[in-house]
Motif scaffolding. Structure first.
Motif, PDB file in Angstrom:
ATOM      1  N   UNK A 291      17.910  48.225  -3.130  1.00 35.85           N
ATOM      2  CA  UNK A 291      16.984  47.364  -3.782  1.00 35.85           C
ATOM      3  C   UNK A 291      18.762  45.832  -3.532  1.00 35.85           C
ATOM      4  N   UNK A 292      19.763  46.344  -3.893  1.00 28.26           N
ATOM      5  CA  UNK A 292      20.541  45.260  -3.638  1.00 28.26           C
ATOM      6  C   UNK A 292      20.910  45.326  -2.033  1.00 28.26           C
ATOM      7  N   UNK A 293      21.256  45.416  -1.183  1.00 31.29           N
ATOM      8  CA  UNK A 293      21.286  44.847  -0.279  1.00 31.29           C
ATOM      9  C   UNK A 293      19.618  44.766   0.576  1.00 31.29           C
ATOM     10  N   UNK A 294      18.543  44.461   0.132  1.00 34.35           N
ATOM     11  CA  UNK A 294      17.601  44.235   0.429  1.00 34.35           C
ATOM     12  C   UNK A 294      17.687  42.592  -0.118  1.00 34.35           C
ATOM     13  N   UNK A 295      17.758  42.707  -1.438  1.00 33.19           N
ATOM     14  CA  UNK A 295      18.185  41.190  -1.826  1.00 33.19           C
ATOM     15  C   UNK A 295      18.923  40.380  -1.200  1.00 33.19           C
ATOM     16  N   UNK A 296      20.216  41.012  -0.896  1.00 31.61           N
ATOM     17  CA  UNK A 296      20.923  40.093  -0.147  1.00 31.61           C
ATOM     18  C   UNK A 296      20.902  40.045   1.460  1.00 31.61           C
ATOM     19  N   UNK A 297      20.280  40.743   2.546  1.00 34.70           N
ATOM     20  CA  UNK A 297      20.086  40.582   3.330  1.00 34.70           C
ATOM     21  C   UNK A 297      18.674  39.696   3.712  1.00 34.70           C
ATOM     22  N   UNK A 298      17.645  39.357   2.997  1.00 31.92           N
ATOM     23  CA  UNK A 298      16.848  38.195   2.603  1.00 31.92           C
ATOM     24  C   UNK A 298      17.755  37.706   2.127  1.00 31.92           C
ATOM     25  N   UNK A 299      19.219  37.338   1.329  1.00 37.33           N
ATOM     26  CA  UNK A 299      19.024  36.063   1.611  1.00 37.33           C
ATOM     27  C   UNK A 299      20.238  35.422   3.154  1.00 37.33           C
ATOM     28  N   UNK A 300      20.536  36.206   3.553  1.00 38.66           N
ATOM     29  CA  UNK A 300      21.256  36.497   5.424  1.00 38.66           C
ATOM     30  C   UNK A 300      20.156  35.927   5.648  1.00 38.66           C
ATOM     31  N   UNK A 301      18.983  36.509   5.402  1.00 38.50           N
ATOM     32  CA  UNK A 301      18.106  35.849   6.481  1.00 38.50           C
ATOM     33  C   UNK A 301      17.852  34.646   6.293  1.00 38.50           C
ATOM     34  N   UNK A 302      17.847  34.221   5.380  1.00 39.32           N
ATOM     35  CA  UNK A 302      17.071  32.961   5.110  1.00 39.32           C
ATOM     36  C   UNK A 302      18.202  31.774   5.367  1.00 39.32           C
ATOM     37  N   UNK A 303      19.241  31.946   5.361  1.00 41.55           N
ATOM     38  CA  UNK A 303      20.721  31.390   5.225  1.00 41.55           C
ATOM     39  C   UNK A 303      20.749  30.279   5.833  1.00 41.55           C
ATOM     40  N   UNK A 304      19.488  29.852   7.203  1.00 40.37           N
ATOM     41  CA  UNK A 304      19.364  28.254   7.391  1.00 40.37           C
ATOM     42  C   UNK A 304      18.867  27.681   6.249  1.00 40.37           C
ATOM     43  N   UNK A 305      17.742  28.548   5.706  1.00 36.27           N
ATOM     44  CA  UNK A 305      17.109  27.149   5.140  1.00 36.27           C
ATOM     45  C   UNK A 305      18.061  26.873   3.760  1.00 36.27           C
ATOM     46  N   UNK A 306      18.741  28.363   2.848  1.00 37.04           N
ATOM     47  CA  UNK A 306      19.465  27.869   2.057  1.00 37.04           C
ATOM     48  C   UNK A 306      20.395  26.827   2.533  1.00 37.04           C
ATOM     49  N   UNK A 307      20.881  26.324   4.139  1.00 41.61           N
ATOM     50  CA  UNK A 307      21.672  25.163   4.992  1.00 41.61           C
ATOM     51  C   UNK A 307      21.450  23.977   4.001  1.00 41.61           C
ATOM     52  N   UNK A 308      20.502  24.109   4.573  1.00 43.13           N
ATOM     53  CA  UNK A 308      19.258  22.289   4.211  1.00 43.13           C
ATOM     54  C   UNK A 308      18.729  22.282   3.145  1.00 43.13           C
ATOM     55  N   UNK A 309      18.907  23.396   2.615  1.00 46.87           N
ATOM     56  CA  UNK A 309      18.166  23.165   0.850  1.00 46.87           C
ATOM     57  C   UNK A 309      19.587  22.546   0.067  1.00 46.87           C
TER      58      UNK A 309
END
Length: 335
Positions: free
Chosen positions: A198-216
């Protein structure tokens, strides 16, 4: 060294430091162990008492502490970006309070329920709490501020219910009281195997959305100008952060300051992008909580001290220092 190279070096340093601290933690506890004995135990897990202690108790405990620290730090980073609030922390959404409340209620009202089910019970409580927070914040004009106020209100309310249940009906249980203080006593491979995916999935999901996080991180107007549906992505990232905390809390208990302090420490390194910031937060948060856990079981050995005491002792002064540094607080364009 280039900025990216500096960040990669910092990630490797944090992971290496965590590995060294994790190995040093094998030497301390109720039964002190020499360096030679610890090396033999690592190499021969099934031979002697030392091998059993290392492989069934101390090693999985250290891994659990690292995973919990990584999850809490990444959750704190996401929440601070979502809310544009430098003081946001994982308990902002009420998820920790919700997980604790449902586990305590089950412990008191249904004592026959095995503790094996507590992680799933805590996850349910955490997600219900974050749903309540989102529902309470849905009509606010200022989304970030309204979400913060709603999360604080929900947390206070749920903490009050937890205290009432404990006062009214809880049997005296040292293990429950220790868990409420935050700690990893008695954690073994089943807890690690529960947390890891679950930790791997959560951090992996955040990494997959890193471009969105950068824009936000540039602000809602800038993100909208680039075609991003900020409200929808904020909700998705909020659920990601809540999931990380909800899956950790049943194992570690409520732990403060990791999700609040680590993102500010990482900003001092000026990560080049959101993906680097996420990896830095995960490695630094894991190393910091692992250090706190090693101190918790060694300072007063053979007795243990709740790990939250050490996260507060470490994180509190560090955060007070960082608050004085304007550049450590998130501004436009920072992650």
């Amino acid at each position: 060294m280039t900025p990216r190279g500096r960040c990669i070096a910092a990630i490797l340093l944090a992971v290496s430091t965590a590995a060294l601290i994790g190995f040093a933690a094998l030497l301390v506890g109720a039964k002190p162990m020499s360096l030679e004995a610890a090396i033999r135990a690592v190499l021969a897990p099934n031979q002697g008492v030392d091998g059993i202690i290392v492989w069934t108790l101390r090693m999985p405990r250290s891994i659990a502490a690292f995973l919990a620290g990584a999850a809490l730090a990444v959750a704190g980073l996401l929440l601070q970006i979502i809310t544009r609030n430098p003081l946001a922390a994982p308990d902002l959404t009420g998820v920790s309070a919700g997980a604790v409340l449902l586990i305590v209620f089950t412990f008191v009202a249904f004592p026959a329920v095995s503790s094996v089910f507590y992680p799933f019970i805590g996850m349910s409580g955490g997600l219900l709490a974050v749903a309540l927070t989102i529902w309470a914040a849905r009509s606010g004009r200022g989304p970030a501020l309204h979400l913060a106020l709603s999360g604080i209100t929900v947390s206070l309310f749920l903490n009050a219910l937890t205290a009432y249940i404990l006062i009214r009906g809880a049997p005296q249980s040292p293990s429950m009281l220790f868990w409420l203080s935050g700690g990893f006593q008695g954690r073994s491979w089943p807890q690690v195997s529960y947390m890891l995916p679950w930790v791997a999935i959560g951090i992996g999901a955040a990494l997959a959305c890193h471009r969105v996080i950068g824009l936000l991180s540039l602000g809602d107007e800038a993100a909208a100008g680039m075609g991003l549906n900020a409200a929808r992505w904020k909700l998705a990232l909020l659920l990601c952060a809540a999931g990380l905390v909800a899956w950790v809390t049943p194992i570690a208990g409520p732990i403060a300051f990791i999700g609040l302090t680590v993102p500010h420490l990482v900003r001092l390194l000026r990560p080049v992008d959101a993906a680097t910031a996420i990896l830095l937060n995960a490695s630094t948060g894991g190393a910091l909580l692992l250090t706190a856990d090693a101190l918790a079981r060694s300072v007063a050995a053979p007795r243990e001290i709740p790990v939250s005491i050490f996260t507060a002792l470490i994180g509190g002064p560090v955060f007070l220092y960082l608050v004085q540094r304007r550049q450590s607080l998130p501004g436009r364009g920072t992650v």
